[in-house]
Design an enzyme around this catalytic site. Sequence first.
Site, PDB file in Angstrom:
ATOM      1  N   TRP A 147      -3.689 -49.656  65.396  1.00  0.00           N
ATOM      2  CA  TRP A 147      -3.562 -48.727  64.266  1.00  0.00           C
ATOM      3  C   TRP A 147      -3.985 -49.365  62.953  1.00  0.00           C
ATOM      4  O   TRP A 147      -4.590 -48.698  62.103  1.00  0.00           O
ATOM      5  CB  TRP A 147      -2.145 -48.144  64.194  1.00  0.00           C
ATOM      6  CG  TRP A 147      -1.878 -47.260  65.375  1.00  0.00           C
ATOM      7  CD1 TRP A 147      -0.951 -47.466  66.366  1.00  0.00           C
ATOM      8  CD2 TRP A 147      -2.571 -46.045  65.739  1.00  0.00           C
ATOM      9  NE1 TRP A 147      -1.025 -46.464  67.300  1.00  0.00           N
ATOM     10  CE2 TRP A 147      -2.007 -45.580  66.947  1.00  0.00           C
ATOM     11  CE3 TRP A 147      -3.610 -45.315  65.162  1.00  0.00           C
ATOM     12  CZ2 TRP A 147      -2.443 -44.419  67.584  1.00  0.00           C
ATOM     13  CZ3 TRP A 147      -4.048 -44.157  65.795  1.00  0.00           C
ATOM     14  CH2 TRP A 147      -3.474 -43.719  66.984  1.00  0.00           C
ATOM     15  N   ASP A 201       2.262 -48.208  56.833  1.00  0.00           N
ATOM     16  CA  ASP A 201       2.242 -47.193  57.886  1.00  0.00           C
ATOM     17  C   ASP A 201       3.521 -47.412  58.684  1.00  0.00           C
ATOM     18  O   ASP A 201       3.649 -48.402  59.404  1.00  0.00           O
ATOM     19  CB  ASP A 201       0.996 -47.391  58.761  1.00  0.00           C
ATOM     20  CG  ASP A 201       0.967 -46.446  59.961  1.00  0.00           C
ATOM     21  OD1 ASP A 201       1.938 -45.685  60.153  1.00  0.00           O
ATOM     22  OD2 ASP A 201      -0.030 -46.482  60.704  1.00  0.00           O
ATOM     23  N   LYS A 216       7.244 -39.376  66.042  1.00  0.00           N
ATOM     24  CA  LYS A 216       8.143 -40.305  66.735  1.00  0.00           C
ATOM     25  C   LYS A 216       9.606 -40.012  66.381  1.00  0.00           C
ATOM     26  O   LYS A 216      10.368 -39.619  67.238  1.00  0.00           O
ATOM     27  CB  LYS A 216       7.810 -41.756  66.358  1.00  0.00           C
ATOM     28  CG  LYS A 216       6.758 -42.387  67.225  1.00  0.00           C
ATOM     29  CD  LYS A 216       5.382 -41.939  66.913  1.00  0.00           C
ATOM     30  CE  LYS A 216       4.375 -42.777  67.684  1.00  0.00           C
ATOM     31  NZ  LYS A 216       3.030 -42.324  67.497  1.00  0.00           N
TER      32      LYS A 216
END
Length: 347
Positions: A89, A159, A183
């Site tokens: 990511w 992030d 999530k």
Amino acid sequence: LPEPVLKKAAEQMLDYNGTGMCVMEMSHRSPEYEEIIKSAESSLRKLMNIPARYKVLFLQGGASSQFAMVPMNLIGKTGTADYIHTGTWSSKALSEAKKYGTVSVVASSEDKNFTYIPEADLGIFTKDASYVHITTNNTIEGTVYTKLPQTGEIPLVADMSSDILSREYDVTKFGIIYAGAQKNIGPAGLTVVIVREDLMGRQLPQTPAMFTYAIHAEHGSLYNTPPTYSVYIAKLVFEWLLDFGGVRAIEETNRKKAAMLYDFLDESRLFKAPVVKKDRSIMNIPFTLETDEQNKKFLKEVEKRGMVNLKGHRSVGGMRASIYNAMPVEGVKTLVNHMKQFEMENK
Ligand SMILES: Cc1ncc(COP(=O)(O)O)c(C=O)c1O
């Protein structure tokens, strides 16, 4: 998602609080909806202890849109930004940022397949960097920062997609926190951004309105039609978490769940955990057996017993247990029991 949230949403599907409407059918300008979005924000502020000088935005486009939105809004100050590279990511985040300015990768754990978090002292940062970007929890690799990098005056951008609300973070240590909702918050697509007020208004001139933090902040996340139902589900999740006892309480449970799995992995002679101990995530736990054949066999056996989504990412292989906030302790216990049984049968 926590089961009580799904039940509540089901109850309110055809008639939200006597309105005779589903939340999806409401105008986003109606008083009922304004109450929903304001209440979602205030619950999140309570949960994360977010100071007034930070704006909370409910946006769309997932964390991946933030990979572009962050540089578009921040890099213009000096034209350069620093990134710490800790996996899949962060790689996507920094590739996107390169389109808008000069990006320096100031630390990386690529040399060991991202199985640790690299050291990052103040000395490593570019003096005039507009910001430093990190990925607090690396979803695929299973690592987490246990100590945040000290960036001095340079704003730290995080992030936090896969560990927001799973553990206590001091929001004041960050310039911007962003997270895809899927999530620990709610439906995919919804994206939460927490941004320090003084960092707004620095966007590059060509930045689209929909990609400008200041515009969304000015309109209280109602510049256009927000993802209304997703915000409503997020509000229910925030309320569930407040009832649970807040982030501190869920962190304790999350640590217990993770310890059950790591303790077994540490004593197992068959299963291995690739991540160095000090940087282990409490949300995503990768583990492997000795051969691909064994991995396949294990995955097939646990799937028969109702345990799914355990296949690891192809870059890591093996298995990965993602034990987000809504995963009950019982779920982890069941998994560990089956791992023990597999080990006995396959010694
Ligand atoms: C840490 C992290 N960042 C970014 C993303 C991408 O999020 P989205 O699919 O919402 O764009 C994910 C998705 O799983 C993630 O785990």
